[in-house]
Enzyme design. Structure first.
Site, short mmCIF file in Angstrom:
data_model
loop_
_atom_site.label_atom_id
_atom_site.label_comp_id
_atom_site.label_asym_id
_atom_site.label_seq_id
_atom_site.Cartn_x
_atom_site.Cartn_y
_atom_site.Cartn_z
N HIS A 185 0.83 -1.21 0.00
CA HIS A 185 0.00 0.00 0.00
C HIS A 185 0.87 1.26 0.00
CE1 HIS A 185 -3.01 -2.71 2.32
NE2 HIS A 185 -3.53 -2.53 1.13
N LYS A 243 -17.60 -6.99 7.44
CA LYS A 243 -16.28 -7.59 7.60
C LYS A 243 -15.90 -7.59 9.07
CE LYS A 243 -13.97 -6.87 3.17
NZ LYS A 243 -12.82 -6.26 2.50
N ARG A 275 -2.17 -6.03 -8.35
CA ARG A 275 -1.09 -6.97 -8.03
C ARG A 275 -0.90 -8.01 -9.12
NH1 ARG A 275 -3.40 -7.81 -2.21
NH2 ARG A 275 -5.09 -7.03 -3.48
N SER A 301 -2.75 -7.83 2.94
CA SER A 301 -2.98 -7.74 4.39
C SER A 301 -3.29 -9.12 4.95
CB SER A 301 -4.14 -6.79 4.67
OG SER A 301 -3.84 -5.50 4.19
P1 ADP Z 1 -9.70 -3.89 -0.49
O1 ADP Z 1 -10.37 -4.61 0.62
O2 ADP Z 1 -10.46 -2.75 -1.06
O3 ADP Z 1 -9.08 -4.79 -1.55
P2 ADP Z 1 -7.03 -3.51 0.48
O4 ADP Z 1 -6.64 -2.82 1.71
O5 ADP Z 1 -6.79 -4.99 0.42
O6 ADP Z 1 -8.52 -3.16 0.25
O7 ADP Z 1 -6.34 -2.86 -0.78
C1 ADP Z 1 -6.51 -1.51 -1.13
C2 ADP Z 1 -5.91 -1.27 -2.50
O8 ADP Z 1 -4.51 -1.51 -2.47
C3 ADP Z 1 -6.44 -2.17 -3.60
O9 ADP Z 1 -6.48 -1.43 -4.79
C4 ADP Z 1 -5.40 -3.26 -3.69
O10 ADP Z 1 -5.39 -3.87 -4.97
C5 ADP Z 1 -4.14 -2.47 -3.43
N1 ADP Z 1 -3.05 -3.30 -2.91
C6 ADP Z 1 -3.06 -4.09 -1.84
N2 ADP Z 1 -1.88 -4.72 -1.67
C7 ADP Z 1 -1.08 -4.28 -2.69
C8 ADP Z 1 0.26 -4.58 -3.11
N3 ADP Z 1 1.01 -5.47 -2.45
N4 ADP Z 1 0.73 -3.94 -4.19
C9 ADP Z 1 -0.06 -3.09 -4.88
N5 ADP Z 1 -1.34 -2.78 -4.55
C10 ADP Z 1 -1.84 -3.37 -3.48
#
Ligand code: ADP
Length: 158
Positions: free
Chosen positions: A16, A40, A89, A127
């Protein structure tokens, strides 16, 4: 240009942060939107997630952190943002992300979505993975900022 970067951030990872740092370079103002979804069951509370992002992004001046419930597009509109930032990703992210972006654009044509592809070293990182491996005492120092690593240790003690 004002943008939002929405997500669960439960917790924020270096994946992130990488997207935040890169997006903050191309927009004037970046608002990180922490989604509060009652369906959630997050590991970290809303306030904990916000505090961890604030601590981990304090080196970036044009970033602020807010929470929101409901539709991302409404959050964008309420904040006067005309851009939504998302990270990609893998190919598996693509289909749902494209659908969400197209839906949002049809609801609000003034708002567009911009995707950043993950840096290779974070391509595997989510995460969920971080929570899973930290539960078994694995070192997550390469995956999350120090404040998050500390917070995970505390959570896993409980
Ligand atoms: P959500 O529940 O909306 O997927 P996340 O917190 O998992 O929320 O992710 C928020 C954003 O960050 C999403 O666009 C996700 O694809 C991106 N993201 C999460 N991990 C990574 C990573 N390792 N590299 C690039 N983008 C990421």
């Amino acid at each position: 240009m004002k943008a939002i970067y929405p997500g669960s951030f439960d917790p924020v990872t270096y994946g992130h942060i990488d997207i935040i740092e890169r997006a903050a370079k191309v927009v004037d103002e970046l608002i990180i939107g922490v989604l509060v979804n009652s369906a959630k069951n997050p590991m970290f509370t809303r306030d904990e997630r916000v505090a961890l992002i604030e601590e981990s992004t304090k080196h970036i001046p044009n970033v602020t952190v807010k929470t929101f419930e409901g539709l991302t597009i409404e959050f964008a509109k309420q904040n006067g943002a005309n851009l939504i930032i998302r990270g990609l990703r893998a190919v598996t992210d693509f289909e749902t992300e494209m659908q969400i972006a197209q839906t949002n654009h049809s609801i609000e044509p003034e708002v567009d979505t911009m995707f950043f592809t993950t840096s290779l070293e974070y391509a595997f990182l989510s995460s969920t993975i971080v929570k899973e491996v930290s539960r078994y005492g694995t070192d997550v120092g390469k995956m999350v900022p120090p404040a998050v690593e500390k917070a995970l240790k505390e959570k896993n003690k409980q």
